[in-house]
Design a protein around this motif. Sequence first.
Motif, PDB file in Angstrom:
ATOM      1  N   VAL A  75       0.857  -1.184   0.000  1.00 33.96           N
ATOM      2  CA  VAL A  75       0.000   0.000   0.000  1.00 33.96           C
ATOM      3  C   VAL A  75       0.894   1.235   0.000  1.00 33.96           C
ATOM      4  CG1 VAL A  75      -1.768   1.322   1.247  1.00 33.96           C
ATOM      5  CG2 VAL A  75      -1.813  -1.183   1.309  1.00 33.96           C
ATOM      6  N   ASN A  76       0.514   2.224  -0.791  1.00 32.53           N
ATOM      7  CA  ASN A  76       1.184   3.514  -0.708  1.00 32.53           C
ATOM      8  C   ASN A  76       0.146   4.622  -0.808  1.00 32.53           C
ATOM      9  OD1 ASN A  76       3.378   5.144  -0.235  1.00 32.53           O
ATOM     10  ND2 ASN A  76       4.360   4.795  -2.213  1.00 32.53           N
ATOM     11  N   VAL A 215       9.344   0.489   2.971  1.00 29.59           N
ATOM     12  CA  VAL A 215       8.045   0.102   3.531  1.00 29.59           C
ATOM     13  C   VAL A 215       8.236  -0.347   4.970  1.00 29.59           C
ATOM     14  CG1 VAL A 215       7.025  -0.575   1.327  1.00 29.59           C
ATOM     15  CG2 VAL A 215       8.277  -2.268   2.670  1.00 29.59           C
ATOM     16  N   VAL A 216       7.157  -0.250   5.741  1.00 31.26           N
ATOM     17  CA  VAL A 216       7.103  -0.842   7.075  1.00 31.26           C
ATOM     18  C   VAL A 216       5.795  -1.623   7.161  1.00 31.26           C
ATOM     19  CG1 VAL A 216       8.496   0.975   8.157  1.00 31.26           C
ATOM     20  CG2 VAL A 216       6.016   1.182   8.117  1.00 31.26           C
ATOM     21  N   ALA A 217       5.728  -2.500   8.120  1.00 32.15           N
ATOM     22  CA  ALA A 217       4.545  -3.356   8.239  1.00 32.15           C
ATOM     23  C   ALA A 217       3.350  -2.556   8.736  1.00 32.15           C
ATOM     24  CB  ALA A 217       4.835  -4.515   9.186  1.00 32.15           C
ATOM     25  N   LYS A 223      -4.793  -8.160   8.659  1.00 38.79           N
ATOM     26  CA  LYS A 223      -3.802  -8.681   7.733  1.00 38.79           C
ATOM     27  C   LYS A 223      -2.610  -7.741   7.672  1.00 38.79           C
ATOM     28  CE  LYS A 223      -2.912  -9.906   2.916  1.00 38.79           C
ATOM     29  NZ  LYS A 223      -3.451 -10.071   1.547  1.00 38.79           N
ATOM     30  N   GLU A 224      -1.408  -8.311   7.740  1.00 40.69           N
ATOM     31  CA  GLU A 224      -0.204  -7.510   7.635  1.00 40.69           C
ATOM     32  C   GLU A 224       0.096  -7.209   6.172  1.00 40.69           C
ATOM     33  OE1 GLU A 224       4.318  -8.383   8.771  1.00 40.69           O
ATOM     34  OE2 GLU A 224       3.031  -8.132  10.542  1.00 40.69           O
ATOM     35  N   VAL A 225       0.405  -5.958   5.892  1.00 40.30           N
ATOM     36  CA  VAL A 225       0.698  -5.546   4.525  1.00 40.30           C
ATOM     37  C   VAL A 225       1.751  -4.446   4.567  1.00 40.30           C
ATOM     38  CG1 VAL A 225      -1.214  -3.887   4.544  1.00 40.30           C
ATOM     39  CG2 VAL A 225      -0.317  -4.676   2.370  1.00 40.30           C
ATOM     40  N   PRO A 226       2.774  -4.502   3.667  1.00 37.96           N
ATOM     41  CA  PRO A 226       3.796  -3.458   3.652  1.00 37.96           C
ATOM     42  C   PRO A 226       3.203  -2.127   3.197  1.00 37.96           C
ATOM     43  CG  PRO A 226       4.532  -5.440   2.471  1.00 37.96           C
ATOM     44  CD  PRO A 226       3.066  -5.581   2.712  1.00 37.96           C
ATOM     45  N   VAL A 227       3.594  -1.047   3.874  1.00 36.58           N
ATOM     46  CA  VAL A 227       3.043   0.282   3.588  1.00 36.58           C
ATOM     47  C   VAL A 227       4.177   1.266   3.358  1.00 36.58           C
ATOM     48  CG1 VAL A 227       1.620   2.171   4.473  1.00 36.58           C
ATOM     49  CG2 VAL A 227       1.011  -0.203   5.002  1.00 36.58           C
ATOM     50  N   GLY A 228       4.071   2.027   2.276  1.00 41.02           N
ATOM     51  CA  GLY A 228       5.057   3.051   1.985  1.00 41.02           C
ATOM     52  C   GLY A 228       4.815   4.308   2.799  1.00 41.02           C
ATOM     53  N   PRO A 229       5.762   5.259   2.759  1.00 38.78           N
ATOM     54  CA  PRO A 229       5.641   6.465   3.575  1.00 38.78           C
ATOM     55  C   PRO A 229       4.692   7.509   3.022  1.00 38.78           C
ATOM     56  CG  PRO A 229       7.663   6.546   2.301  1.00 38.78           C
ATOM     57  CD  PRO A 229       7.051   5.197   2.049  1.00 38.78           C
ATOM     58  N   LEU A 421       7.335   2.072  -5.115  1.00 42.05           N
ATOM     59  CA  LEU A 421       7.516   0.839  -4.336  1.00 42.05           C
ATOM     60  C   LEU A 421       7.721  -0.382  -5.225  1.00 42.05           C
ATOM     61  CD1 LEU A 421       4.878   1.181  -1.446  1.00 42.05           C
ATOM     62  CD2 LEU A 421       7.238   1.990  -1.530  1.00 42.05           C
ATOM     63  N   HIS A 422       8.038  -0.169  -6.498  1.00 41.87           N
ATOM     64  CA  HIS A 422       8.078  -1.272  -7.467  1.00 41.87           C
ATOM     65  C   HIS A 422       8.855  -2.482  -6.958  1.00 41.87           C
ATOM     66  CE1 HIS A 422       8.202  -3.284 -11.386  1.00 41.87           C
ATOM     67  NE2 HIS A 422       9.490  -3.464 -11.173  1.00 41.87           N
TER      68      HIS A 422
END
Length: 449
Positions: A75-76, A215-217, A223-229, A421-422
């Motif tokens: 996610v961003n 990214v951080v969790a 549900k855990e998903v990586p997230v951009g800043p 985040l590619h």
Amino acid sequence: MTKIPVIAVLDIGKTNKKLFLFDESYRVVHEKNARLPETADEDGDPCECIHSLRDFVQSSLEEALAMPGVDVRAVNVSAYGASLVYIDADGKPLTPLYNYLKSYPGHLRDGLYARYGGKSGFSRQTASPALDSLNSGLQLFRLQAGRPELFAKVKHALHLPQYISFLLTGEACADITSIGCHTALWDFDKNTYHAWVRDEGLESVMAPLRDAGTVVAGKVSGKEVPVGPGLHDSSAALIPYLMQFREPFALISTGTWCITLNPFNATPLTAEELEQDCLCYLSFDGRPVKASRLFSGFVHEREVARIAEHFNRQSAHCQSVPFDAALMGKMFPAGDFATRDLSQFRSDAEAYHQLIFDLVSAQHRSTSLVLAGAPVGKIFVDGGFGKNDVFMQMLAMQFRGIEVFAAQVPQATALGAALALHSTWQQGPLPERLIELAPYPDPCTEILG
């Protein structure tokens, strides 16, 4: 059932709030749109309702993660700038999300400028025209000076993209594209926060800077998903172009604001340029991008409504008139269309051509400011005016000797946030054709030829 890997991007505009799902080829496979009602701050001024925005973020992501055919891998966020959310130690907002058009106390602004080299020097160092509340650093300064008891409770002052990221991760961060966007916070000479931020005690509430591609969790519906800043929207919109084109170009990103960005111009801003609303952005990789701005989208919407009322037409009809080269000989000298008497025009088409002629003339002056000293061979136009044939034809007439293109980019701002985040959510290479271009040759050449 095989699920399609996707990245979700929350694209938060001033008017429209959107969520997009992009597949591994960066095609949009799902889109959600919403318009949220405004609220008012403690002074009665209109502002974004931060609670409605939070609900949109959470509900739209929950829906996306519940879709049976997709697998959300990251996610961003892209969002408009010049807006700060002040959170306490528990992560709760302490104030409304103040509107960047809110009036600003002149004595605070003038006192700050006087202590740090005057308006001209201060603006040049921070690459920020003097824009009052549009300089988000001045919003923070106002809170500290005017409400010190509230400021004492602030744990972090987050720009809007980073606040939305924080909602998902609980980790506060700052992003260089938001900090380096006419905030008056960043010293472009020293590539760090300006001395006034430290001297006035504001640096203590600035969150740690995080690289755009990290990214951080985060968690959505358990549900855990990586997230951009998160990214400032204008800088995000530039990313697809920087990834596809290497030869010098300028991008005119059109919407409420029409912003010309020249990522190949690193010349220092002059006092004259600052007075004409030039500024510098920082790209997602930290490079200065010289830019100029016009409020043309807002003016266009307002004046189209005036034309439609005068000629008893629908606004949509006025905007759909085709370019008529024969009308160019009937144009009045360029000026402020808002002051024009509509009885001078025989039809809505003639009035609309004059409106666009006035806007394009202003656009030529604005864009030329960031081409000086760093010329380009191509100009790309995306957003609403890129789909406007009258605007594009007149722009091509103004910029003779430069190739002008309407750029078809599927949601450039959201796409840029996804591309940042590619490498974190997929292993494949970037698609070769992220942007489709439609050339606009100078129509006068065709007429004369």
